[in-house]
Write a protein that holds these residues in place. Structure first.
Motif, PDB file in Angstrom:
ATOM      1  N   ALA A   1       8.805 -53.187   0.909  1.00  0.00           N
ATOM      2  CA  ALA A   1       9.634 -52.983   2.015  1.00  0.00           C
ATOM      3  C   ALA A   1       9.525 -51.206   2.135  1.00  0.00           C
ATOM      4  O   ALA A   1       9.752 -50.481   1.303  1.00  0.00           O
ATOM      5  CB  ALA A   1      10.977 -53.292   2.093  1.00  0.00           C
ATOM      6  N   LEU A   2       8.925 -50.717   3.307  1.00  0.00           N
ATOM      7  CA  LEU A   2       9.017 -49.346   3.306  1.00  0.00           C
ATOM      8  C   LEU A   2      10.380 -48.944   4.097  1.00  0.00           C
ATOM      9  O   LEU A   2      10.795 -49.755   4.713  1.00  0.00           O
ATOM     10  CB  LEU A   2       7.786 -48.986   4.426  1.00  0.00           C
ATOM     11  CG  LEU A   2       6.379 -48.887   3.822  1.00  0.00           C
ATOM     12  CD1 LEU A   2       5.406 -48.693   4.870  1.00  0.00           C
ATOM     13  CD2 LEU A   2       6.282 -47.833   2.731  1.00  0.00           C
ATOM     14  N   PRO A   3      10.786 -47.749   4.019  1.00  0.00           N
ATOM     15  CA  PRO A   3      12.230 -47.404   4.456  1.00  0.00           C
ATOM     16  C   PRO A   3      11.955 -47.585   6.056  1.00  0.00           C
ATOM     17  O   PRO A   3      11.376 -47.042   6.439  1.00  0.00           O
ATOM     18  CB  PRO A   3      12.155 -45.907   4.025  1.00  0.00           C
ATOM     19  CG  PRO A   3      11.424 -45.942   2.991  1.00  0.00           C
ATOM     20  CD  PRO A   3      10.376 -46.688   3.147  1.00  0.00           C
TER      21      PRO A   3
ATOM     22  N   ALA B   1      -1.868 -42.479   1.045  1.00  0.00           N
ATOM     23  CA  ALA B   1      -2.056 -41.558   0.018  1.00  0.00           C
ATOM     24  C   ALA B   1      -0.369 -41.688  -0.734  1.00  0.00           C
ATOM     25  O   ALA B   1       0.003 -41.231  -1.876  1.00  0.00           O
ATOM     26  CB  ALA B   1      -1.859 -40.027   0.596  1.00  0.00           C
ATOM     27  N   LEU B   2       0.299 -42.824  -0.135  1.00  0.00           N
ATOM     28  CA  LEU B   2       1.738 -43.020  -0.807  1.00  0.00           C
ATOM     29  C   LEU B   2       2.147 -44.110  -1.282  1.00  0.00           C
ATOM     30  O   LEU B   2       1.238 -45.282  -0.566  1.00  0.00           O
ATOM     31  CB  LEU B   2       2.803 -42.527   0.440  1.00  0.00           C
ATOM     32  CG  LEU B   2       2.746 -40.753   0.545  1.00  0.00           C
ATOM     33  CD1 LEU B   2       3.718 -40.598   1.807  1.00  0.00           C
ATOM     34  CD2 LEU B   2       3.165 -39.995  -0.470  1.00  0.00           C
ATOM     35  N   ASP B   3       2.629 -44.443  -2.104  1.00  0.00           N
ATOM     36  CA  ASP B   3       3.206 -45.753  -2.704  1.00  0.00           C
ATOM     37  C   ASP B   3       4.165 -46.145  -1.800  1.00  0.00           C
ATOM     38  O   ASP B   3       4.957 -45.653  -0.919  1.00  0.00           O
ATOM     39  CB  ASP B   3       3.392 -45.683  -4.142  1.00  0.00           C
ATOM     40  CG  ASP B   3       3.231 -46.836  -4.832  1.00  0.00           C
ATOM     41  OD1 ASP B   3       3.170 -46.882  -6.162  1.00  0.00           O
ATOM     42  OD2 ASP B   3       3.001 -48.052  -4.343  1.00  0.00           O
ATOM     43  N   ALA B   4       4.632 -47.613  -2.046  1.00  0.00           N
ATOM     44  CA  ALA B   4       5.755 -48.056  -1.183  1.00  0.00           C
ATOM     45  C   ALA B   4       7.082 -47.958  -1.853  1.00  0.00           C
ATOM     46  O   ALA B   4       6.854 -47.519  -3.079  1.00  0.00           O
ATOM     47  CB  ALA B   4       5.564 -49.521  -1.165  1.00  0.00           C
ATOM     48  N   PHE B   5       8.244 -47.589  -1.092  1.00  0.00           N
ATOM     49  CA  PHE B   5       9.396 -47.370  -1.613  1.00  0.00           C
ATOM     50  C   PHE B   5      10.197 -48.737  -1.234  1.00  0.00           C
ATOM     51  O   PHE B   5      10.185 -49.187  -0.196  1.00  0.00           O
ATOM     52  CB  PHE B   5      10.337 -46.237  -1.346  1.00  0.00           C
ATOM     53  CG  PHE B   5      11.481 -45.882  -1.471  1.00  0.00           C
ATOM     54  CD1 PHE B   5      11.477 -45.314  -2.886  1.00  0.00           C
ATOM     55  CD2 PHE B   5      12.516 -46.442  -1.183  1.00  0.00           C
ATOM     56  CE1 PHE B   5      12.916 -44.735  -3.132  1.00  0.00           C
ATOM     57  CE2 PHE B   5      13.911 -46.077  -1.712  1.00  0.00           C
ATOM     58  CZ  PHE B   5      14.046 -45.356  -2.750  1.00  0.00           C
ATOM     59  N   LEU B   6      10.797 -49.181  -2.645  1.00  0.00           N
ATOM     60  CA  LEU B   6      11.509 -50.608  -2.540  1.00  0.00           C
ATOM     61  C   LEU B   6      12.943 -50.221  -1.968  1.00  0.00           C
ATOM     62  O   LEU B   6      13.534 -49.499  -2.532  1.00  0.00           O
ATOM     63  CB  LEU B   6      11.433 -51.525  -3.612  1.00  0.00           C
ATOM     64  CG  LEU B   6       9.990 -51.621  -4.110  1.00  0.00           C
ATOM     65  CD1 LEU B   6      10.229 -52.232  -5.718  1.00  0.00           C
ATOM     66  CD2 LEU B   6       9.279 -52.541  -3.335  1.00  0.00           C
TER      67      LEU B   6
ATOM     68  N   SER C   1      11.648 -38.910  -6.037  1.00  0.00           N
ATOM     69  CA  SER C   1      10.386 -37.985  -5.707  1.00  0.00           C
ATOM     70  C   SER C   1       9.335 -38.694  -4.727  1.00  0.00           C
ATOM     71  O   SER C   1       8.975 -38.150  -3.688  1.00  0.00           O
ATOM     72  CB  SER C   1       9.587 -37.803  -7.083  1.00  0.00           C
ATOM     73  OG  SER C   1      10.413 -37.050  -7.665  1.00  0.00           O
ATOM     74  N   LEU C   2       9.288 -40.143  -5.080  1.00  0.00           N
ATOM     75  CA  LEU C   2       8.656 -40.789  -4.101  1.00  0.00           C
ATOM     76  C   LEU C   2       9.004 -40.985  -2.610  1.00  0.00           C
ATOM     77  O   LEU C   2       8.544 -40.657  -1.422  1.00  0.00           O
ATOM     78  CB  LEU C   2       8.232 -42.167  -4.634  1.00  0.00           C
ATOM     79  CG  LEU C   2       7.910 -43.259  -3.507  1.00  0.00           C
ATOM     80  CD1 LEU C   2       6.193 -42.736  -3.090  1.00  0.00           C
ATOM     81  CD2 LEU C   2       7.571 -44.570  -4.127  1.00  0.00           C
ATOM     82  N   LEU C   3      10.346 -41.072  -2.721  1.00  0.00           N
ATOM     83  CA  LEU C   3      11.256 -40.963  -1.385  1.00  0.00           C
ATOM     84  C   LEU C   3      11.058 -39.706  -0.552  1.00  0.00           C
ATOM     85  O   LEU C   3      11.083 -39.791   0.696  1.00  0.00           O
ATOM     86  CB  LEU C   3      12.609 -41.718  -1.705  1.00  0.00           C
ATOM     87  CG  LEU C   3      13.647 -41.755  -0.183  1.00  0.00           C
ATOM     88  CD1 LEU C   3      12.786 -42.802   0.673  1.00  0.00           C
ATOM     89  CD2 LEU C   3      14.838 -42.097  -0.595  1.00  0.00           C
ATOM     90  N   GLY C   4      11.265 -38.601  -1.486  1.00  0.00           N
ATOM     91  CA  GLY C   4      11.198 -37.433  -0.855  1.00  0.00           C
ATOM     92  C   GLY C   4       9.551 -37.104  -0.374  1.00  0.00           C
ATOM     93  O   GLY C   4       9.333 -36.508   0.674  1.00  0.00           O
ATOM     94  N   ARG C   5       8.518 -37.671  -0.931  1.00  0.00           N
ATOM     95  CA  ARG C   5       7.492 -37.306  -0.452  1.00  0.00           C
ATOM     96  C   ARG C   5       7.016 -38.275   0.920  1.00  0.00           C
ATOM     97  O   ARG C   5       6.542 -37.412   1.821  1.00  0.00           O
ATOM     98  CB  ARG C   5       6.319 -37.812  -1.302  1.00  0.00           C
ATOM     99  CG  ARG C   5       6.251 -36.784  -2.607  1.00  0.00           C
ATOM    100  CD  ARG C   5       4.979 -37.123  -3.453  1.00  0.00           C
ATOM    101  NE  ARG C   5       4.750 -38.512  -3.940  1.00  0.00           N
ATOM    102  CZ  ARG C   5       5.300 -38.869  -5.080  1.00  0.00           C
ATOM    103  NH1 ARG C   5       6.079 -38.188  -5.862  1.00  0.00           N
ATOM    104  NH2 ARG C   5       5.201 -40.274  -5.530  1.00  0.00           N
ATOM    105  N   ILE C   6       7.364 -39.255   0.951  1.00  0.00           N
ATOM    106  CA  ILE C   6       7.725 -40.239   2.159  1.00  0.00           C
ATOM    107  C   ILE C   6       8.243 -39.403   3.511  1.00  0.00           C
ATOM    108  O   ILE C   6       7.626 -39.411   4.356  1.00  0.00           O
ATOM    109  CB  ILE C   6       7.926 -41.517   1.991  1.00  0.00           C
ATOM    110  CG1 ILE C   6       7.355 -42.418   1.174  1.00  0.00           C
ATOM    111  CG2 ILE C   6       8.234 -42.308   3.522  1.00  0.00           C
ATOM    112  CD1 ILE C   6       7.790 -43.816   0.481  1.00  0.00           C
TER     113      ILE C   6
ATOM    114  N   GLN D   1      12.942 -57.250  -6.793  1.00  0.00           N
ATOM    115  CA  GLN D   1      11.590 -56.634  -6.260  1.00  0.00           C
ATOM    116  C   GLN D   1      10.989 -55.984  -7.206  1.00  0.00           C
ATOM    117  O   GLN D   1       9.329 -56.143  -7.045  1.00  0.00           O
ATOM    118  CB  GLN D   1      12.172 -55.803  -5.198  1.00  0.00           C
ATOM    119  CG  GLN D   1      12.539 -56.664  -3.782  1.00  0.00           C
ATOM    120  CD  GLN D   1      12.770 -55.547  -2.636  1.00  0.00           C
ATOM    121  OE1 GLN D   1      11.891 -55.106  -2.056  1.00  0.00           O
ATOM    122  NE2 GLN D   1      14.143 -55.094  -2.518  1.00  0.00           N
ATOM    123  N   MET D   2      11.528 -55.154  -8.188  1.00  0.00           N
ATOM    124  CA  MET D   2      10.717 -54.476  -8.942  1.00  0.00           C
ATOM    125  C   MET D   2       9.841 -54.885  -9.798  1.00  0.00           C
ATOM    126  O   MET D   2       8.588 -54.488 -10.432  1.00  0.00           O
ATOM    127  CB  MET D   2      11.696 -53.366  -9.675  1.00  0.00           C
ATOM    128  CG  MET D   2      12.188 -52.187  -8.951  1.00  0.00           C
ATOM    129  SD  MET D   2      13.418 -51.337  -9.609  1.00  0.00           S
ATOM    130  CE  MET D   2      12.430 -50.524 -11.097  1.00  0.00           C
TER     131      MET D   2
END
Length: 201
Positions: A5-7, A15-20, A54-59, A134-135
């Motif tokens: 699930a993407l936000p 270039a970005l991973d997915a954020f659960l 950090s991932l959420l911030g990059r997204i 999910q993780m």
């Protein structure tokens, strides 16, 4: 395994991973989805290490064109002060990521301290059962490993609610499956959980 699930409606970026997303982090995701509603053009995102902050911030930065300052509590205060002011002037949102919100930063610059006190703070909580469920398959899937569909659901209520614990458990499952040449199923997850000593009380 459920689709990652993407936000909300955030577009995927190769270039970005997915954020659960789960209830433990949904409020933070909703906040970052609507920077135009922020009282100031800046926000602070906190949460435990390995929580995906950090991932959420990059997204967020990729989606909004906003500026991201990670590990903000260790950065130069004057630089953060100028970035905060620039965000207000340009309305280009600024996201600061830190272990904890101010005043726990012990901010020394009075002008920055006053600005941070007016900046909303959102927090990523410890992983809840839906997120852990999910993780586990997601972390294994990133290694090219498949697991039975009920493994995540079995582990979720039994594992300590800590991102580090979930990652360590996925590592242990991977190692056990390789060593024993077994598929990753509930019986194997049960054995690894019993050996790990990290089960929730």
């Amino acid at each position: 395994m459920n689709q990652i699930a993407l936000p909300l409606d955030w577009p995927a970026d190769e270039a970005l991973d997915a954020f659960l997303v789960s209830p433990s982090n949904a409020a933070a995701v909703r906040h970052l989805d609507s920077p135009a509603k922020w009282p100031v053009a800046a926000s602070i995102l906190t949460g435990p290490r390995k929580s995906g902050r950090s991932l959420l911030g990059r997204i967020f930065a990729a989606r909004t064109g906003g500026q991201l300052i990670d590990n903000a509590e260790g950065r130069d205060e004057t630089a953060i002060f100028h970035a905060w002011n620039a965000a207000q002037a340009s309305r280009r949102p600024l996201l600061l990521i830190a272990d904890a919100p101010p005043p726990e930063w012990r901010v020394r610059l009075p002008d920055l301290r006053s600005r941070l006190s007016a900046t909303p703070v959102v927090t990523l909580g410890a992983p809840d059962e839906p997120l852990i469920a999910q993780m586990i398959p997601y972390l294994l899937g990133r290694r090219g490993l498949a697991c039975a569909g009920d493994v995540g659901a079995y582990v979720a209520p039994r594992l300590t609610r800590c991102h580090h614990s979930v990652i360590a458990f996925a590592d242990a499952l991977d190692a056990a499956a390789l060593a024993q040449r077994r598929a990753i199923t509930v019986p194997l997850a049960r054995e690894v959980l019993e050996r790990s000593g990290d089960a929730a009380a």
